[in-house]
Design a protein around this motif. Sequence first.
Motif, short mmCIF file in Angstrom:
data_model
loop_
_atom_site.label_atom_id
_atom_site.label_comp_id
_atom_site.label_asym_id
_atom_site.label_seq_id
_atom_site.Cartn_x
_atom_site.Cartn_y
_atom_site.Cartn_z
N ARG A 219 0.86 -1.18 0.00
CA ARG A 219 0.00 0.00 0.00
C ARG A 219 0.89 1.23 0.00
O ARG A 219 1.75 1.37 0.88
CB ARG A 219 -0.91 0.03 1.22
CG ARG A 219 -1.81 1.24 1.20
CD ARG A 219 -2.83 1.35 2.30
NE ARG A 219 -2.68 0.43 3.39
CZ ARG A 219 -2.97 0.73 4.65
NH1 ARG A 219 -3.39 1.91 4.98
NH2 ARG A 219 -2.83 -0.18 5.59
N GLU A 220 0.71 2.08 -0.98
CA GLU A 220 1.49 3.31 -1.14
C GLU A 220 2.99 3.02 -1.22
O GLU A 220 3.81 3.87 -0.92
CB GLU A 220 1.20 4.29 0.01
CG GLU A 220 -0.27 4.68 0.10
CD GLU A 220 -0.62 5.34 1.42
OE1 GLU A 220 0.29 5.60 2.23
OE2 GLU A 220 -1.81 5.57 1.65
N HIS B 268 -1.32 -4.00 3.02
CA HIS B 268 -2.71 -3.59 2.85
C HIS B 268 -3.55 -3.97 4.07
O HIS B 268 -4.51 -3.29 4.41
CB HIS B 268 -3.33 -4.23 1.60
CG HIS B 268 -2.86 -3.61 0.33
ND1 HIS B 268 -3.30 -2.39 -0.10
CD2 HIS B 268 -1.96 -4.02 -0.59
CE1 HIS B 268 -2.71 -2.08 -1.24
NE2 HIS B 268 -1.88 -3.06 -1.56
N HIS B 269 -3.20 -5.08 4.71
CA HIS B 269 -3.97 -5.54 5.87
C HIS B 269 -3.08 -6.40 6.75
O HIS B 269 -2.01 -6.84 6.33
CB HIS B 269 -5.21 -6.32 5.43
CG HIS B 269 -4.91 -7.49 4.55
ND1 HIS B 269 -4.55 -8.72 5.03
CD2 HIS B 269 -4.88 -7.61 3.19
CE1 HIS B 269 -4.33 -9.55 4.02
NE2 HIS B 269 -4.51 -8.89 2.89
N GLU C 66 -1.04 -11.97 1.57
CA GLU C 66 -1.35 -10.55 1.41
C GLU C 66 -2.10 -10.34 0.09
O GLU C 66 -1.65 -10.79 -0.96
CB GLU C 66 -0.05 -9.75 1.43
CG GLU C 66 -0.22 -8.28 1.28
CD GLU C 66 -0.81 -7.62 2.51
OE1 GLU C 66 -1.23 -6.47 2.38
OE2 GLU C 66 -0.88 -8.25 3.57
N ASP C 67 -3.24 -9.65 0.16
CA ASP C 67 -4.04 -9.35 -1.03
C ASP C 67 -4.18 -7.85 -1.20
O ASP C 67 -4.34 -7.12 -0.22
CB ASP C 67 -5.46 -9.93 -0.90
CG ASP C 67 -5.56 -11.35 -1.41
OD1 ASP C 67 -4.71 -11.74 -2.20
OD2 ASP C 67 -6.51 -12.04 -1.01
N SER C 68 -4.14 -7.41 -2.43
CA SER C 68 -4.37 -5.99 -2.71
C SER C 68 -5.87 -5.79 -2.95
O SER C 68 -6.57 -6.74 -3.31
CB SER C 68 -3.59 -5.55 -3.94
OG SER C 68 -4.10 -6.18 -5.08
N PRO C 69 -6.38 -4.57 -2.76
CA PRO C 69 -7.80 -4.32 -3.06
C PRO C 69 -8.15 -4.68 -4.50
O PRO C 69 -9.24 -5.15 -4.77
CB PRO C 69 -7.95 -2.82 -2.80
CG PRO C 69 -6.89 -2.50 -1.82
CD PRO C 69 -5.74 -3.40 -2.15
N ALA D 79 0.00 -3.84 9.37
CA ALA D 79 0.20 -2.59 8.63
C ALA D 79 0.41 -1.47 9.64
O ALA D 79 -0.12 -1.51 10.76
CB ALA D 79 -1.02 -2.30 7.76
N GLN E 299 -13.94 -0.24 -1.93
CA GLN E 299 -13.46 0.69 -0.90
C GLN E 299 -14.59 1.55 -0.37
O GLN E 299 -14.61 1.88 0.82
CB GLN E 299 -12.33 1.54 -1.46
CG GLN E 299 -11.07 0.72 -1.64
CD GLN E 299 -9.91 1.52 -2.20
OE1 GLN E 299 -10.10 2.53 -2.84
NE2 GLN E 299 -8.72 1.04 -1.94
#
Length: 188
Positions: A85-86, A91-92, A156-159, A107, A174
Amino acid sequence: MAREEGGRGRDREDRDSEFMDRLVHINRVAKVVKGGRRFGFAALVVVGDQKGRVGFGHGKAREVPEAIRKATESAKRSLIRIPLREGRTLHHDVNGRHGAGRVVLRAAPAGTGIIAGGPMRAIFETLGMHDVVAKSQGSSNPYNMVRATFDALRREDSPRAVAARRNLKVSALQARRQGGETEAASEA
């Protein structure tokens, strides 16, 4: 002909230089033979490009530099991509385990830094992660800690991946997440 081969070798060298490698652990092992003991070395190395790709490798040889070289080559063959993330954190929150080793990765907000011990710190630095809180539970064996951390990172999963799996748009996913937070806040 030799000029072309030299050019290829240099390109390969440039490609290899994009990777950062960290030696995590060296273990001296002994084999008992007729004349006494014969010593060898086992190396555990983590390699990453500091842009979201990381891998680990294990190498064994009679000399330390050769073991490190083998481990580095093995690590480059086993690279995986981790969504950040960024470009700085997870991400979580995620848990991972391997054998008796368990790790918890959380995170963290910007400026937190890498709060992790030993082998996990090497993974996050080579991955290019800047903010994360990690805790190792159970085994302190570096091999188990590295494998447990990679198990967690693979979960780990991205949105974007979650939205694709659910046939939704990322914005809808989101918005639903932020709407759920406001509903929970209004109920409390």
